[in-house]
Scaffold this motif. Structure first.
Motif, PDB file in Angstrom:
ATOM      1  N   PRO A 110     -27.431  15.694 106.598  1.00 56.18           N
ATOM      2  CA  PRO A 110     -28.203  16.842 106.094  1.00 56.18           C
ATOM      3  C   PRO A 110     -27.810  18.151 106.779  1.00 56.18           C
ATOM      4  N   ALA A 111     -27.621  18.115 108.097  1.00 57.93           N
ATOM      5  CA  ALA A 111     -27.236  19.330 108.822  1.00 57.93           C
ATOM      6  C   ALA A 111     -25.842  19.778 108.404  1.00 57.93           C
ATOM      7  N   MET A 112     -24.942  18.818 108.202  1.00 61.64           N
ATOM      8  CA  MET A 112     -23.589  19.173 107.776  1.00 61.64           C
ATOM      9  C   MET A 112     -23.622  19.812 106.391  1.00 61.64           C
ATOM     10  N   LEU A 113     -24.495  19.287 105.530  1.00 62.93           N
ATOM     11  CA  LEU A 113     -24.596  19.840 104.172  1.00 62.93           C
ATOM     12  C   LEU A 113     -25.168  21.258 104.194  1.00 62.93           C
ATOM     13  N   ARG A 114     -26.066  21.499 105.154  1.00 58.75           N
ATOM     14  CA  ARG A 114     -26.621  22.856 105.252  1.00 58.75           C
ATOM     15  C   ARG A 114     -25.576  23.834 105.769  1.00 58.75           C
ATOM     16  N   ALA A 115     -24.745  23.366 106.684  1.00 61.05           N
ATOM     17  CA  ALA A 115     -23.810  24.276 107.360  1.00 61.05           C
ATOM     18  C   ALA A 115     -22.515  24.508 106.583  1.00 61.05           C
ATOM     19  N   VAL A 116     -22.197  23.594 105.672  1.00 64.45           N
ATOM     20  CA  VAL A 116     -20.864  23.637 105.063  1.00 64.45           C
ATOM     21  C   VAL A 116     -20.696  24.855 104.138  1.00 64.45           C
ATOM     22  N   THR A 117     -19.527  25.493 104.242  1.00 65.44           N
ATOM     23  CA  THR A 117     -19.117  26.529 103.284  1.00 65.44           C
ATOM     24  C   THR A 117     -17.642  26.281 102.986  1.00 65.44           C
ATOM     25  N   PRO A 118     -17.092  26.917 101.950  1.00 59.70           N
ATOM     26  CA  PRO A 118     -15.680  26.674 101.641  1.00 59.70           C
ATOM     27  C   PRO A 118     -14.754  26.947 102.831  1.00 59.70           C
ATOM     28  N   ASP A 119     -15.126  27.903 103.674  1.00 54.18           N
ATOM     29  CA  ASP A 119     -14.255  28.206 104.830  1.00 54.18           C
ATOM     30  C   ASP A 119     -14.678  27.465 106.085  1.00 54.18           C
ATOM     31  N   ASN A 120     -15.728  26.703 105.968  1.00 61.02           N
ATOM     32  CA  ASN A 120     -16.266  26.073 107.169  1.00 61.02           C
ATOM     33  C   ASN A 120     -16.567  24.593 106.915  1.00 61.02           C
ATOM     34  N   PRO A 121     -15.508  23.772 106.754  1.00 59.88           N
ATOM     35  CA  PRO A 121     -15.735  22.348 106.524  1.00 59.88           C
ATOM     36  C   PRO A 121     -16.390  21.702 107.744  1.00 59.88           C
ATOM     37  N   GLN A 122     -17.075  20.605 107.517  1.00 63.23           N
ATOM     38  CA  GLN A 122     -17.816  19.940 108.595  1.00 63.23           C
ATOM     39  C   GLN A 122     -17.213  18.572 108.853  1.00 63.23           C
ATOM     40  N   ILE A 123     -17.113  18.239 110.136  1.00 61.50           N
ATOM     41  CA  ILE A 123     -16.550  16.935 110.468  1.00 61.50           C
ATOM     42  C   ILE A 123     -17.312  16.334 111.650  1.00 61.50           C
ATOM     43  N   ASN A 124     -17.729  15.090 111.480  1.00 64.57           N
ATOM     44  CA  ASN A 124     -18.360  14.363 112.591  1.00 64.57           C
ATOM     45  C   ASN A 124     -17.854  12.925 112.543  1.00 64.57           C
ATOM     46  N   VAL A 125     -17.007  12.584 113.501  1.00 64.27           N
ATOM     47  CA  VAL A 125     -16.452  11.228 113.535  1.00 64.27           C
ATOM     48  C   VAL A 125     -16.717  10.574 114.897  1.00 64.27           C
ATOM     49  N   LEU A 126     -17.791  11.025 115.546  1.00 63.31           N
ATOM     50  CA  LEU A 126     -18.146  10.398 116.820  1.00 63.31           C
ATOM     51  C   LEU A 126     -18.617   8.973 116.570  1.00 63.31           C
ATOM     52  N   LEU A 127     -18.109   8.046 117.366  1.00 65.91           N
ATOM     53  CA  LEU A 127     -18.618   6.677 117.279  1.00 65.91           C
ATOM     54  C   LEU A 127     -19.668   6.497 118.360  1.00 65.91           C
ATOM     55  N   SER A 128     -20.608   5.593 118.097  1.00 68.79           N
ATOM     56  CA  SER A 128     -21.745   5.420 118.994  1.00 68.79           C
ATOM     57  C   SER A 128     -21.782   3.992 119.521  1.00 68.79           C
ATOM     58  N   HIS A 129     -22.406   3.830 120.684  1.00 72.41           N
ATOM     59  CA  HIS A 129     -22.624   2.473 121.194  1.00 72.41           C
ATOM     60  C   HIS A 129     -24.009   1.973 120.835  1.00 72.41           C
ATOM     61  N   GLU A 130     -24.844   2.840 120.258  1.00 73.54           N
ATOM     62  CA  GLU A 130     -26.239   2.471 120.005  1.00 73.54           C
ATOM     63  C   GLU A 130     -26.640   2.494 118.532  1.00 73.54           C
ATOM     64  N   GLU A 131     -26.032   3.373 117.754  1.00 72.02           N
ATOM     65  CA  GLU A 131     -26.548   3.602 116.397  1.00 72.02           C
ATOM     66  C   GLU A 131     -26.553   2.310 115.573  1.00 72.02           C
ATOM     67  N   THR A 132     -27.739   1.933 115.065  1.00 72.49           N
ATOM     68  CA  THR A 132     -27.811   0.817 114.109  1.00 72.49           C
ATOM     69  C   THR A 132     -28.638   1.220 112.883  1.00 72.49           C
ATOM     70  N   TYR A 133     -29.065   2.464 112.809  1.00 79.54           N
ATOM     71  CA  TYR A 133     -29.898   2.951 111.701  1.00 79.54           C
ATOM     72  C   TYR A 133     -31.118   2.045 111.504  1.00 79.54           C
ATOM     73  N   SER A 134     -31.617   1.513 112.632  1.00 74.81           N
ATOM     74  CA  SER A 134     -32.626   0.455 112.525  1.00 74.81           C
ATOM     75  C   SER A 134     -33.924   0.950 111.901  1.00 74.81           C
ATOM     76  N   ASP A 135     -34.229   2.233 112.034  1.00 73.46           N
ATOM     77  CA  ASP A 135     -35.501   2.751 111.516  1.00 73.46           C
ATOM     78  C   ASP A 135     -35.378   3.263 110.087  1.00 73.46           C
ATOM     79  N   ILE A 136     -34.212   3.150 109.491  1.00 72.02           N
ATOM     80  CA  ILE A 136     -34.011   3.720 108.149  1.00 72.02           C
ATOM     81  C   ILE A 136     -34.106   2.631 107.086  1.00 72.02           C
ATOM     82  N   THR A 137     -35.006   2.829 106.134  1.00 80.48           N
ATOM     83  CA  THR A 137     -35.123   1.859 105.035  1.00 80.48           C
ATOM     84  C   THR A 137     -34.121   2.246 103.964  1.00 80.48           C
ATOM     85  N   PRO A 138     -33.095   1.412 103.756  1.00 81.74           N
ATOM     86  CA  PRO A 138     -32.060   1.780 102.794  1.00 81.74           C
ATOM     87  C   PRO A 138     -32.640   2.004 101.400  1.00 81.74           C
ATOM     88  N   LEU A 139     -32.089   2.987 100.706  1.00 73.63           N
ATOM     89  CA  LEU A 139     -32.483   3.232  99.321  1.00 73.63           C
ATOM     90  C   LEU A 139     -31.640   2.308  98.459  1.00 73.63           C
TER      91      LEU A 139
END
Ligand code: 5AD
Ligand code: SF4
Length: 443
Positions: A110-139
């Motif tokens: 969501p933050a990347m979508l807010r920040a993105v402009t044609p001249d300002n592409p967004q990139i986040n490829v950090l890998l995590s040791h913790e992220e499991t999206y455990s609290d997110i109910t998949p749609l």
């Protein structure tokens, strides 16, 4: 303000399908609605796979299509998943992609979508040791409301020399079992009748509660807890690793009728020399021993596999060893691939990709032909047997017929006779093809 529309295409494994559901859930909370029509989307996402070069080539082709959309109107194009992680800013060179988001970065979309402009592409490829999206109910994106995927872990700690996954999905981490069980209960309450527990190597699932370090949970225990959600909730899982699948898991499967008798157990090769080079950490004999154990405890267990043809240095004899192992096991079905060198993997660094393309293709074709025969033989053994089926939908070929799977994962078709998707029925197998069991209902 009207909700923005997001269109998502998913490539690759079941894990990726579930990741797309996580992405949609995160974006829904940020005010986006899903559309299945790319032409009306404000955001086009491709959730991508890097497992073989042809998977990536397909996606490059799609990026070309997205470029055409961009010439027509303002639309944001995002590449998520394994290819985003592997290629990073190289994806921006296409001058089509605005957002690059690796498998552990979906909360920042969501933050990347807010920040993105044609001249300002967004990139986040950090890998995590913790992220499991455990609290997110998949749609959920499934169409039938019967079968739901639940990720129980992410990443992979194995070092199979051919495989890009440890690089694209990072280190293995298990998800809190309480959140897994809650998700299974929630799915059941919403009418789902089957859950498939997903992980790159489910047998190494292990949860250590930071507050109660003695309350560890292994995969067999997790499986049992999910099976107890309801006897009418079927439990499946994928993928098992031959080096790790434990007797405890096999006995747990045998104990619960609602844990499906099916194990996807990728063998990759029947040659010990190849298995060693692939760093699979088991031998042909060990694999056959695991199969014998499974069949001694669960005689009717479906066993399916993955096979790679033409790995580095594979000789004609290595290939024959794969064919003979396939015969010996009599797999019910298999996913079969030609080896595809992936940059950065151990095999790419250490072993020349030296089996000529036409030899790889010929071997793969031989493997496929053999598996077709084995699948047909395995299906013929089903004739006369009865199965409890969970109905998944209307047969594509005949609107008066339904289809569903038996516990062993075989697809059965049968006359509808007033039954509906999501119900359990009993059928008897009358005849078969190599892909389907043609059945009749038993009252
Ligand atoms: N080339 C071909 N097949 C591969 N697989 C994984 N990596 C490669 C590769 N580099 C296959 C394996 C695995 C399945 C998901 O994909 O068989 O089990
Ligand atoms: Fe799934 Fe592996 Fe493809 Fe990633 S690279 S999407 S983990 S199959």
């Amino acid at each position: 303000m009207q909700d923005k529309k997001v269109y998502i295409e998913t490539y690759g494994c079941q894990m990726n399908v579930n990741d797309s559901e996580v992405i949609l859930s995160i974006l829904k909370d940020a005010g986006y609605v899903r559309t299945e029509d790319m032409g009306e989307a404000d955001v086009i996402l491709a959730n991508t796979c890097s497992i073989r070069d042809n998977a990536e080539q397909r996606i490059w082709g799609r990026i070309g299509q997205f470029r055409i959309q961009k010439t027509k109107r303002d639309v944001i194009v995002g590449i998520t998943g394994c290819m985003a992680e592997r290629l990073k800013e190289k994806l921006l060179d296409s001058h089509t992609v605005d957002i690059v988001a690796g498998p552990d970065s979906y909360r920042s979309l969501p933050a990347m979508l807010r920040a993105v402009t044609p001249d300002n592409p967004q990139i986040n490829v950090l890998l995590s040791h913790e992220e499991t999206y455990s609290d997110i109910t998949p749609l959920r994106m499934d169409r039938n409301g019967v079968s739901a995927y639940i990720s129980i872990m992410r990443g992979c700690n194995n070092v199979c020399s051919y495989c890009v996954v440890p690089y694209t999905r990072g280190a293995e981490r298990s998800r809190d079992p309480k959140t897994i069980i809650r998700e299974a209960e929630d799915a059941f309450c919403r009418g789902y009748r089957e859950v498939c527990l997903l992980g790159q190597n489910v047998d190494s699932y292990f949860w250590e509660d930071p507050d109660t370090p003695d309350d560890n949970v292994n995969f067999a225990q997790l499986l049992e807890s999910v099976a107890k959600v309801s006897p009418d909730l079927r439990v499946r899982f994928s993928t098992s690793h031959p080096k790790d699948i434990s007797d405890e898991v096999i006995y747990t499967m045998a104990m619960y009728d609602n844990i499906c008798s099916h194990i996807h157990l990728p063998v990759q090769s029947g040659s010990n020399a190849m298995l060693e080079k692939m760093r699979r950490k088991y031998t042909r004999e060990w694999y056959l021993g695991r199969v014998a154990k499974i069949r001694s405890v669960i005689p009717d267990c479906g066993i399916t596999t993955d096979i790679i043809a033409g790995f580095c240095g594979e000789t004609a004899q290595d290939h024959r060893d794969t064919l003979s192992l396939m015969e010996e096991v009599g797999f019910d079905s298999a996913f079969m691939f030609q080896y595809s060198e992936r940059p950065g993997t151990l095999a790419a660094r250490k072993f020349p990709d030296d089996v000529p393309e036409e030899v790889k293709t010929a071997r793969l074709n031989e493997i496929i032909a053999l598996q077709n025969r084995l699948s047909l033989e395995s299906n013929r053994r089903e004739i006369g047997k009865t199965h409890r089926i969970l109905i998944e939908g209307v047969s594509k070929k005949n609107g008066n017929e339904l289809f569903g799977r038996a516990g062993n994962n075989k697809v059965c078709v049968f006359p509808a006779e007033g039954h509906r998707t999501g119900e359990y029925v009993h059928v008897r197998v009358l005849s078969c093809t190599s892909a389907t069991l043609i059945s009749e209902l038993i009252r």
